[in-house]
Design an enzyme around this catalytic site. Structure first.
Site, mmCIF file in Angstrom:
data_model
loop_
_atom_site.group_PDB
_atom_site.id
_atom_site.type_symbol
_atom_site.label_atom_id
_atom_site.label_comp_id
_atom_site.label_asym_id
_atom_site.label_seq_id
_atom_site.Cartn_x
_atom_site.Cartn_y
_atom_site.Cartn_z
ATOM 1 N N ALA A 146 45.647 -1.722 -23.499
ATOM 2 C CA ALA A 146 44.636 -1.950 -22.453
ATOM 3 C C ALA A 146 43.423 -1.055 -22.716
ATOM 4 O O ALA A 146 42.271 -1.488 -22.592
ATOM 5 C CB ALA A 146 45.228 -1.659 -21.079
ATOM 6 N N TYR A 147 43.713 0.192 -23.063
ATOM 7 C CA TYR A 147 42.630 1.148 -23.365
ATOM 8 C C TYR A 147 41.829 0.667 -24.585
ATOM 9 O O TYR A 147 40.595 0.641 -24.550
ATOM 10 C CB TYR A 147 43.243 2.526 -23.624
ATOM 11 C CG TYR A 147 42.248 3.612 -23.991
ATOM 12 C CD1 TYR A 147 41.383 4.132 -23.041
ATOM 13 C CD2 TYR A 147 42.189 4.124 -25.290
ATOM 14 C CE1 TYR A 147 40.479 5.152 -23.368
ATOM 15 C CE2 TYR A 147 41.297 5.134 -25.621
ATOM 16 C CZ TYR A 147 40.449 5.641 -24.664
ATOM 17 O OH TYR A 147 39.555 6.640 -24.999
ATOM 18 N N CYS A 148 42.541 0.293 -25.658
ATOM 19 C CA CYS A 148 41.852 -0.184 -26.873
ATOM 20 C C CYS A 148 40.995 -1.405 -26.537
ATOM 21 O O CYS A 148 39.844 -1.497 -26.980
ATOM 22 C CB CYS A 148 42.860 -0.538 -27.969
ATOM 23 S SG CYS A 148 43.746 0.889 -28.615
ATOM 24 N N SER A 150 39.620 -2.137 -23.772
ATOM 25 C CA SER A 150 38.421 -1.735 -23.015
ATOM 26 C C SER A 150 37.381 -1.102 -23.923
ATOM 27 O O SER A 150 36.175 -1.286 -23.733
ATOM 28 C CB SER A 150 38.807 -0.772 -21.875
ATOM 29 O OG SER A 150 39.087 0.525 -22.369
ATOM 30 N N LYS A 151 37.830 -0.357 -24.933
ATOM 31 C CA LYS A 151 36.865 0.289 -25.837
ATOM 32 C C LYS A 151 36.303 -0.716 -26.861
ATOM 33 O O LYS A 151 35.141 -0.620 -27.237
ATOM 34 C CB LYS A 151 37.502 1.503 -26.533
ATOM 35 C CG LYS A 151 37.851 2.653 -25.584
ATOM 36 C CD LYS A 151 36.629 3.289 -24.924
ATOM 37 C CE LYS A 151 37.001 4.505 -24.085
ATOM 38 N NZ LYS A 151 35.862 5.130 -23.403
#
Ligand SMILES: NC(=O)c1ccc[n+]([C@@H]2O[C@H](COP(=O)([O-])OP(=O)(O)OC[C@H]3O[C@@H](n4cnc5c(N)ncnc54)[C@H](OP(=O)(O)O)[C@@H]3O)[C@@H](O)[C@H]2O)c1
Length: 275
Positions: A146-148, A150-151
């Site tokens: 999820a973090y990846c 978003s980035k």
């Protein structure tokens, strides 16, 4: 000296944001240091050349108030550092839609709302927007999907924005840190125990613990990022991307190798950590 140049920083309470406020305010800029909590705002108010501003990037009312506050100060705004960020870690197949929404609310949607809010100032000053991306903005690792995502989204957003603003004098720059020693690692730790019984539990916990330990012990000091951010605002012609890590060679390799080759490399690391 940058006496008349004001920069607004989001997520100034700790870590890279706090380091950026310190580097910018001692490097000749004036800083609107935004944070969510009164205690952090009080601490920031003690720094020279710093004016604290309350701002939760997911709160449209607070964004409007922050914009009105800056307008009332009549200082203009040369720069915006979109730094606020969170990590919603965990195996993608265990994350529900709200986990993904929470991740994107801060790292992309909030960032967009803040950027739109302050854009008129940046347009008037022919200023600069600096985005806090990550190595996760070009290298997608498992169990922080999820973090990846978003980035990666932020990288695309920033390239589009820069190309839309090309010709209006507003530049958009990306900072891509590798591991940095900040409280973000401790904030990620509770996610390790969030998915008991998951088919991914053993692997995700092993990788998570390893990443947290590495981040906390071998990460760069946040002050290193502070200096890079100051440079990105200071120089006349900044680079579009600043990759800031202890091991730029690994990242160069990752970009050169085929995706299948990188998959095998990641799998070998997983096997080594879980055997
Ligand atoms: N540390 C690393 O290894 C690393 C590597 C690559 C990229 N980054 C990026 O660097 C940025 C800063 O992270 P950090 O490592 O310095 O971690 P950090 O110390 O946890 O800082 C995160 C900041 O974001 C703020 N924040 C979170 N949600 C917010 C919201 N809704 N509205 C406003 N502010 C909010 C936090 O405020 P509170 O204190 O109020 O929660 C804090 O000030 C993030 O975008 C992160 O993705 C970090």
């Amino acid at each position: 000296m940058q006496q008349d140049k004001w920069i607004l920083v989001t997520g100034s309470s700790t870590g890279i944001g706090r380091a950026a406020v310190e580097a910018l305010s001692t490097g000749g800029f004036k800083v609107y240091a935004s944070a969510r909590n009164p205690g952090d705002l009080e601490s920031l108010s003690r720094l020279k050349n710093v004016v604290p501003v309350q701002l939760d990037v997911t709160d449209e009312t607070q964004i409007a108030s922050a914009v009105a506050f800056v307008r009332k100060q009549n200082t203009g705004l040369f720069g915006l550092l979109n730094n606020a960020g969170i990590v919603a870690a965990g195996p993608l197949m265990d994350l529900n839609i709200n986990d993904l929404r929470t991740q994107f609310e801060v790292n992309l949607f909030g960032l967009h709302a803040v950027t739109r809010g302050f854009f008129p100032f940046l347009l008037a000053s022919r200023g600069r927007i600096v985005m806090m991306s990550s190595d996760s903005g070009f290298f997608a690792t498992p169990f922080v999907g999820a973090y990846c995502a978003s980035k990666f989204a932020l990288e695309g957003y920033s390239d589009s924005l820069r190309r839309e603003l090309n010709g209006f004098g507003v530049d958009v720059v990306l900072i891509q840190p590798g591991r940095v020693k900040t409280p973000i690692w401790d904030k990620g730790a509770p996610f390790l125990n969030r998915f008991p019984g998951s088919m991914f539990e053993k692997t995700a916990v092993a990788l998570g613990k390893h990443a947290i330990q590495r981040g906390k012990t071998r990460g760069l000091e946040a002050s290193v990022l502070g200096k890079v951010i100051e440079h990105a605002f200071f120089v006349k012609k900044p680079k579009i991307r600043y990759l800031v890590s202890r091991n730029n060679f690994r990242y160069t390799l990752i970009k050169l190798l085929s995706d299948r080759r990188v998959d095998r490399m990641v799998q070998a690391e997983i096997t080594a950590l879980t055997k």
